[in-house]
Design a protein around this motif. Structure first.
Motif, PDB file in Angstrom:
ATOM      1  N   MET A 155       0.853  -1.190   0.000  1.00 43.89           N
ATOM      2  CA  MET A 155       0.000   0.000   0.000  1.00 43.89           C
ATOM      3  C   MET A 155       0.889   1.240   0.000  1.00 43.89           C
ATOM      4  SD  MET A 155      -2.773   1.221   2.846  1.00 43.89           S
ATOM      5  CE  MET A 155      -3.808  -0.169   2.527  1.00 43.89           C
ATOM      6  N   LEU A 156       0.476   2.229  -0.731  1.00 41.49           N
ATOM      7  CA  LEU A 156       1.221   3.473  -0.747  1.00 41.49           C
ATOM      8  C   LEU A 156       1.104   4.162   0.604  1.00 41.49           C
ATOM      9  CD1 LEU A 156       0.051   4.744  -4.219  1.00 41.49           C
ATOM     10  CD2 LEU A 156       2.286   3.864  -3.648  1.00 41.49           C
ATOM     11  N   SER A 157       2.085   4.900   1.006  1.00 48.17           N
ATOM     12  CA  SER A 157       2.037   5.608   2.273  1.00 48.17           C
ATOM     13  C   SER A 157       2.594   6.995   2.083  1.00 48.17           C
ATOM     14  CB  SER A 157       2.820   4.853   3.340  1.00 48.17           C
ATOM     15  OG  SER A 157       4.167   4.754   2.962  1.00 48.17           O
ATOM     16  N   LEU A 158       2.113   7.913   2.889  1.00 54.12           N
ATOM     17  CA  LEU A 158       2.573   9.284   2.820  1.00 54.12           C
ATOM     18  C   LEU A 158       3.728   9.485   3.797  1.00 54.12           C
ATOM     19  CD1 LEU A 158      -0.823  11.155   2.723  1.00 54.12           C
ATOM     20  CD2 LEU A 158       0.829  10.959   0.889  1.00 54.12           C
ATOM     21  N   ARG A 165      -5.174  17.813   4.822  1.00 53.45           N
ATOM     22  CA  ARG A 165      -5.542  17.623   3.418  1.00 53.45           C
ATOM     23  C   ARG A 165      -4.859  16.387   2.828  1.00 53.45           C
ATOM     24  NH1 ARG A 165      -8.247  21.037   0.336  1.00 53.45           N
ATOM     25  NH2 ARG A 165      -7.846  22.851   1.667  1.00 53.45           N
ATOM     26  N   LEU A 166      -3.614  16.139   3.212  1.00 52.15           N
ATOM     27  CA  LEU A 166      -2.906  14.958   2.743  1.00 52.15           C
ATOM     28  C   LEU A 166      -3.582  13.667   3.219  1.00 52.15           C
ATOM     29  CD1 LEU A 166       0.787  16.061   3.264  1.00 52.15           C
ATOM     30  CD2 LEU A 166      -0.142  15.175   1.127  1.00 52.15           C
ATOM     31  N   GLU A 167      -3.901  13.612   4.509  1.00 51.91           N
ATOM     32  CA  GLU A 167      -4.526  12.405   5.036  1.00 51.91           C
ATOM     33  C   GLU A 167      -5.926  12.206   4.463  1.00 51.91           C
ATOM     34  OE1 GLU A 167      -2.987  10.164   6.566  1.00 51.91           O
ATOM     35  OE2 GLU A 167      -1.155  11.272   7.023  1.00 51.91           O
ATOM     36  N   LEU A 168      -6.653  13.296   4.240  1.00 48.69           N
ATOM     37  CA  LEU A 168      -7.978  13.197   3.633  1.00 48.69           C
ATOM     38  C   LEU A 168      -7.873  12.686   2.200  1.00 48.69           C
ATOM     39  CD1 LEU A 168     -11.022  13.655   3.769  1.00 48.69           C
ATOM     40  CD2 LEU A 168     -10.620  16.042   3.126  1.00 48.69           C
ATOM     41  N   ALA A 169      -6.887  13.183   1.455  1.00 55.06           N
ATOM     42  CA  ALA A 169      -6.683  12.719   0.083  1.00 55.06           C
ATOM     43  C   ALA A 169      -6.375  11.223   0.071  1.00 55.06           C
ATOM     44  CB  ALA A 169      -5.544  13.502  -0.566  1.00 55.06           C
ATOM     45  N   ARG A 170      -5.569  10.774   1.025  1.00 52.40           N
ATOM     46  CA  ARG A 170      -5.260   9.348   1.112  1.00 52.40           C
ATOM     47  C   ARG A 170      -6.516   8.529   1.411  1.00 52.40           C
ATOM     48  NH1 ARG A 170      -3.097   5.698   5.161  1.00 52.40           N
ATOM     49  NH2 ARG A 170      -3.264   7.349   6.726  1.00 52.40           N
ATOM     50  N   ASN A 187       5.866  11.436  -2.905  1.00 44.99           N
ATOM     51  CA  ASN A 187       4.856  10.456  -2.515  1.00 44.99           C
ATOM     52  C   ASN A 187       3.473  10.830  -3.046  1.00 44.99           C
ATOM     53  OD1 ASN A 187       5.817   8.232  -0.416  1.00 44.99           O
ATOM     54  ND2 ASN A 187       7.080  10.050  -0.144  1.00 44.99           N
ATOM     55  N   VAL A 188       3.169  12.120  -3.069  1.00 45.57           N
ATOM     56  CA  VAL A 188       1.906  12.557  -3.658  1.00 45.57           C
ATOM     57  C   VAL A 188       1.853  12.189  -5.133  1.00 45.57           C
ATOM     58  CG1 VAL A 188       0.566  14.594  -4.338  1.00 45.57           C
ATOM     59  CG2 VAL A 188       1.418  14.392  -2.002  1.00 45.57           C
ATOM     60  N   GLN A 189       2.985  12.373  -5.844  1.00 45.36           N
ATOM     61  CA  GLN A 189       3.011  12.037  -7.259  1.00 45.36           C
ATOM     62  C   GLN A 189       2.788  10.549  -7.480  1.00 45.36           C
ATOM     63  OE1 GLN A 189       3.180  14.512  -9.681  1.00 45.36           O
ATOM     64  NE2 GLN A 189       2.400  12.749 -10.816  1.00 45.36           N
ATOM     65  N   ARG A 190       3.264   9.701  -6.549  1.00 47.23           N
ATOM     66  CA  ARG A 190       3.011   8.265  -6.662  1.00 47.23           C
ATOM     67  C   ARG A 190       1.511   7.982  -6.564  1.00 47.23           C
ATOM     68  NH1 ARG A 190       6.215   5.551  -2.111  1.00 47.23           N
ATOM     69  NH2 ARG A 190       5.344   3.643  -3.028  1.00 47.23           N
ATOM     70  N   PHE A 191       0.839   8.673  -5.677  1.00 40.45           N
ATOM     71  CA  PHE A 191      -0.609   8.510  -5.578  1.00 40.45           C
ATOM     72  C   PHE A 191      -1.293   8.962  -6.864  1.00 40.45           C
ATOM     73  CE2 PHE A 191      -0.095   8.094  -0.974  1.00 40.45           C
ATOM     74  CZ  PHE A 191      -1.108   7.203  -0.657  1.00 40.45           C
ATOM     75  N   LEU A 192      -0.876  10.104  -7.389  1.00 40.05           N
ATOM     76  CA  LEU A 192      -1.497  10.617  -8.610  1.00 40.05           C
ATOM     77  C   LEU A 192      -1.272   9.669  -9.781  1.00 40.05           C
ATOM     78  CD1 LEU A 192      -0.610  14.415  -8.316  1.00 40.05           C
ATOM     79  CD2 LEU A 192      -2.857  13.362  -8.037  1.00 40.05           C
ATOM     80  N   ASP A 193      -0.081   9.078  -9.876  1.00 37.96           N
ATOM     81  CA  ASP A 193       0.174   8.100 -10.933  1.00 37.96           C
ATOM     82  C   ASP A 193      -0.727   6.880 -10.773  1.00 37.96           C
ATOM     83  OD1 ASP A 193       2.087   9.727 -12.011  1.00 37.96           O
ATOM     84  OD2 ASP A 193       3.799   8.641 -11.151  1.00 37.96           O
TER      85      ASP A 193
END
Length: 431
Positions: A1-4, A86-91, A121-127
């Motif tokens: 799982m991806l993590s921030l 905002r980061l945790e909400l996006a996750r 790490n945000v870019q990994r989520f966006l990808d």
């Protein structure tokens, strides 16, 4: 799982209720203990930003994602400038597969120029979202795509002009017009669309989408097609469930003239469970054919599905659907062409070959049983198809797609029996 990886300042602890203990458990990675500690006190402390933040993180990390997202939404509405919230909400949105909202929150974080590690790490989520969007066709903002390919049967016609009819001798045939026989051709297609999602309260949002495409054949332009659709609706998330109610309008054109209009409404439901996401929908649609009024009908459809992440090197994502539909002719005199029962099923999986490349094979089958007698018998069709799609993320806004689709329709009326293979490559830009 991806993590921030977060290097931002934590929200200050709240003095009452053991929020400091809750914080310590969350930051020590003991999410299950933190959630068990906080859950009995939600009714008393919800609305307190510090409690909601750590409770929300504990809920998300312990598998109660929907409850965690609701808590973090309350925090963000009280303090819209807090980047960590905002980061945790996006996750949380990402884990709920609400890709449009996750993408929007992640991009708002990037706009604030966070530390390098956070940006990576945000870019990994966006990808990952973009790869997933390639399957579900959900977009944020807008997109434009151009594609070119080849179609072995642009008009879905039989391979011969001489066709037999059921319940008649084999040597009794009917001759079709030459334009009705299969024709192959190269084609080009332009796709475009946009989506707006506007939250109005925690767990509640309004949305609107527009989508369309236009396909042009090189030689047989009388079979050029196009589609435009618009949808508006609202979504509600409650206790692990997501509900969406929408109204839809659609126009399908052939040879640049309206062939069919569709108007309808759909109620969708999705439940996140440890075994996967369960989905269902009920829809109503009015089909209107301006130049073929006997085909006018009303359609009722039930759809049941499952989406499940499987273990494995390529992170396979399994999806399956069962579809049941009843189409009722507006005029009973034409039940033979516009009154039928439909049963269908789809099974597929998406494989992430690399962080930027995904492969999605799928199988589809659908049977149609018509109620009225057409010439000599009741029409019965069985359509089956295999689809293979490769998506490649070239850059942040750019992706490439290659697709091959083979479809076969078997019918007791030979005039409706055909094979068709379509292959194409495309380039897509999203913003």
């Amino acid at each position: 799982m991806l993590s921030l990886v977060l290097t931002l300042t934590a929200i200050p602890a709240y003095a009452a209720f053991n929020v400091d203990t809750l914080r310590q458990l969350v930051e020590a990675g003991r999410a299950d203990e933190a959630y068990s500690l906080a859950e009995p006190h939600v009714a008393d402390y919800e609305g307190d930003p510090s409690f909601d933040f750590y409770y929300g993180m504990a809920a998300i990390d312990s598998g109660h994602v929907s409850r965690g997202v609701l808590a973090l939404e309350r925090v963000l509405m009280a303090n819209s400038t807090n980047l960590r919230v905002r980061l945790e909400l996006a996750r949380g949105y990402y884990l709920l597969r609400e890709d449009t909202r996750a993408r929007r929150e992640f991009e708002r974080v990037l706009a604030q120029n966070p530390p390098v590690k956070v940006r990576e790490n945000v870019q990994r989520f966006l990808d990952a979202i973009r790869l997933r969007e390639a399957r579900y066709r959900t977009t944020a903002g807008a997109y434009v795509e151009v594609a070119a390919g080849y179609d072995t049967n642009v008009n879905s016609g039989p391979d011969s002009r001489d066709v037999s009819l059921p319940n008649l001798p084999d040597d009794f045939t009917r001759q079709l017009d030459s334009a009705a026989v299969e024709a192959e051709d190269a084609f080009s297609t332009v796709y475009a669309g946009a989506q707006v999602n506007h939250p109005i309260a925690p767990g509640t949002a309004l949305f609107a989408t527009v989508d369309g495409w236009s396909r042009h054949n090189s030689d047989y332009d009388q079979f050029d097609t196009g589609l435009f659709s618009g949808q508006v609706g609202a979504s509600w998330r409650r206790e692990g469930s997501l509900y969406r109610l929408s109204a839809l309008g659609q126009t399908f054109a052939v040879d640049h003239s309206t062939y069919r209009n569709l108007y309808g409404a759909t109620l969708q439901w999705r439940q996140s469970t440890p075994q996967g996401d369960l989905t269902s929908s009920i829809s109503y649609a009015k089909l209107d054919y301006p130049d073929q009024e006997p085909r006018n009908s009303t359609q009722y459809t039930l759809n049941l599905g499952l989406i499940k992440q499987l273990p494995g090197h390529f992170q396979p994502l399994l999806f399956a659907n069962l579809i049941g539909s009843r189409e009722v002719a507006d005029d009973e005199a034409f039940k033979n062409i516009a009154d039928r029962d439909i049963v269908g099923a789809r099974l597929g999986s998406q494989f992430q070959l690399t962080p930027r490349v995904s492969l999605t094979p799928s199988l589809f089958a659908q049977s149609s049983h018509y109620h009225g007698v057409l010439m000599t018998a009741r029409r019965e069709d069985l359509y089956s198809a295999f689809d293979l799609q490769l998506n490649w993320l070239l850059a942040r806004h750019w992706s490439a797609r290659a697709n091959v689709n083979y479809g076969q329709n078997d019918s007791n009326f030979e005039m409706y029996t055909y094979n068709r293979t379509q292959s194409s490559v495309g380039l897509r830009y999203e913003y």
